[in-house]
Design an enzyme around this catalytic site. Structure first.
Site, mmCIF file in Angstrom:
data_model
loop_
_atom_site.group_PDB
_atom_site.id
_atom_site.type_symbol
_atom_site.label_atom_id
_atom_site.label_comp_id
_atom_site.label_asym_id
_atom_site.label_seq_id
_atom_site.Cartn_x
_atom_site.Cartn_y
_atom_site.Cartn_z
ATOM 1 N N ASN A 279 -20.240 17.554 47.874
ATOM 2 C CA ASN A 279 -19.230 18.366 47.187
ATOM 3 C C ASN A 279 -18.346 19.009 48.248
ATOM 4 O OD1 ASN A 279 -18.123 19.406 44.699
ATOM 5 N ND2 ASN A 279 -18.943 21.385 45.274
ATOM 6 N N ASP B 151 -18.963 15.571 43.904
ATOM 7 C CA ASP B 151 -18.133 14.369 44.037
ATOM 8 C C ASP B 151 -18.981 13.110 44.083
ATOM 9 O OD1 ASP B 151 -16.529 16.728 45.311
ATOM 10 O OD2 ASP B 151 -15.102 15.198 44.647
ATOM 11 N N ALA C 69 -13.355 15.191 41.128
ATOM 12 C CA ALA C 69 -13.939 13.858 40.944
ATOM 13 C C ALA C 69 -13.649 13.208 39.582
ATOM 14 C CB ALA C 69 -15.432 13.937 41.219
#
Ligand code: RUB
Length: 344
Positions: free
Chosen positions: A245, A235, A48
């Site tokens: 995630n 994320d 990310a």
């Protein structure tokens, strides 16, 4: 040698090609924002915070590529580049955060030269800040870790998911630097093995004690007392504490609850999405070939149906705390996350 995932140098963007790891440490150089978009799409760069900074660098490149001589022309060229960069990956909120930040800087400048200069400088600053932010996350998180702990992590939330140092692995680096003994268990993270290819690679590279397990050994290792704590990245984190995630994170968190093992998430403030609700978040669905084979080797029959989501959602009740650069937030998250974003 320190791993620098993405860097701006001489009006170009340099990245480690993560698709080649762990076999070769190779760098690629881009001078066109379309190449950066393709690199994000094909996971040359991933994680990310790393894609947030890469998006910002891509947009900065677009300002240099455009031959515009008027502010309006340059802004509209950059808006188009922003759209192309934005459409590469939908789940990590850091990408849109990075793109919006650069677009704001561009809009505030008065001339084309000022835009070009300011967006390049701001994107470079974002990359520098990312390392400092990760070091702060590391410092806060290391206070949660005891001497001789074994930490399980999933996917790669390390130097390779950021500009450098890492979030979850930043906590591990900071703990080691504080003089405590620490061991790591890394899940392989099928289907494309960010755990074995990237986490195992970077921890071994830094001389940190790491054991690799297949994803299917998560329950076994926890049930046999081999795991003291879990730290993963994210994320996207909603204001309610729902964490998005890498696929499989939800399973790890559920298993941790079953065995009373603390489950922590480490992420910068740029990973928080204070507006969306769970039903608004798009989970990226990826190509079937990632599941029907490993590398070039086929491991499934032709024509098989595949479900391949890249991310899952871990609900707040499974999470012990979220480690950020501004400190650790604990349940109830609705309250603690709101406070995190309220200036005092
Ligand atoms: C990456 C992933 C990582 C987070 C890490 O998925 O799920 O855990 O992005 O973020 P992909 P952070 O490899 O598909 O991009 O470093 O902020 O914790």
């Amino acid at each position: 040698m320190e791993l620098k995932t993405v860097e701006w140098k001489d009006n170009s963007v340099i990245m480690i090609d993560q698709t080649k790891l762990p076999n070769t440490l190779e760098y690629v150089t881009y001078t066109d924002y379309n190449q950066v978009a393709e690199a994000i799409r094909t996971l040359v760069v991933r994680g990310a915070p790393a894609i947030g900074v890469s998006g910002a660098f891509g947009l900065a490149l677009s300002s240099l590529q455009s031959g515009a001589t008027k502010k309006d022309e340059l802004i509209s060229y950059m808006e188009n580049a922003k759209k192309i960069l934005f459409e590469t990956r939908p789940t990590a909120v850091n990408l849109v955060w990075g793109l919006n930040k650069i677009m704001d800087i561009a809009n505030k400048a008065n001339t084309v030269n000022e835009i070009r200069n300011n967006v390049v400088e701001s994107a470079k600053k974002m990359a520098e800040d990312d390392i400092q932010i990760n070091m702060s996350i590391g410092k806060h998180g290391s206070e949660l870790i005891s001497d001789n702990d074994t930490i399980m992590t999933h996917c790669n939330a390390g130097a390779l998911a950021t500009v450098g140092y890492g979030t979850a692995l930043g906590v591990i680096r900071a703990t080691k630097d504080s003089g405590k003994n620490i061991k790591v268990i890394a899940t392989e993270t099928r289907p494309i093995q960010q755990g074995s290819r990237l986490t195992a690679f970077e921890l071994k590279h830094d001389g940190i004690d790491v054991s690799l397990i297949p994803d299917t050994a998560v329950g076994y290792t926890m049930a046999n007392g081999l795991v003291d704590k879990i730290i993963v990245g994210a994320d996207r984190i909603l204001r309610t504490g729902h964490v998005y995630n890498k696929i499989g994170t939800y399973q790890v968190a559920t298993m941790a609850k079953q065995h009373n093992i603390p489950f922590y998430v480490a992420a910068p403030l740029s990973t928080f999405d204070m507006k969306s609700n769970p039903e608004d978040v798009i989970i990226e669905q990826r190509d079937a070939s990632e599941v029907t084979g490993i590398g070039d080797k086929k491991t499934a029959p032709d024509g098989i149906n595949v479900i391949n989501p890249a991310f899952d959602m871990t609900p707040p009740e499974l999470i012990s705390g979220i480690i950020t650069e501004n400190g650790i937030v604990k349940p109830p998250f609705q309250k603690s996350i709101k406070e995190l974003f309220t200036p005092n």
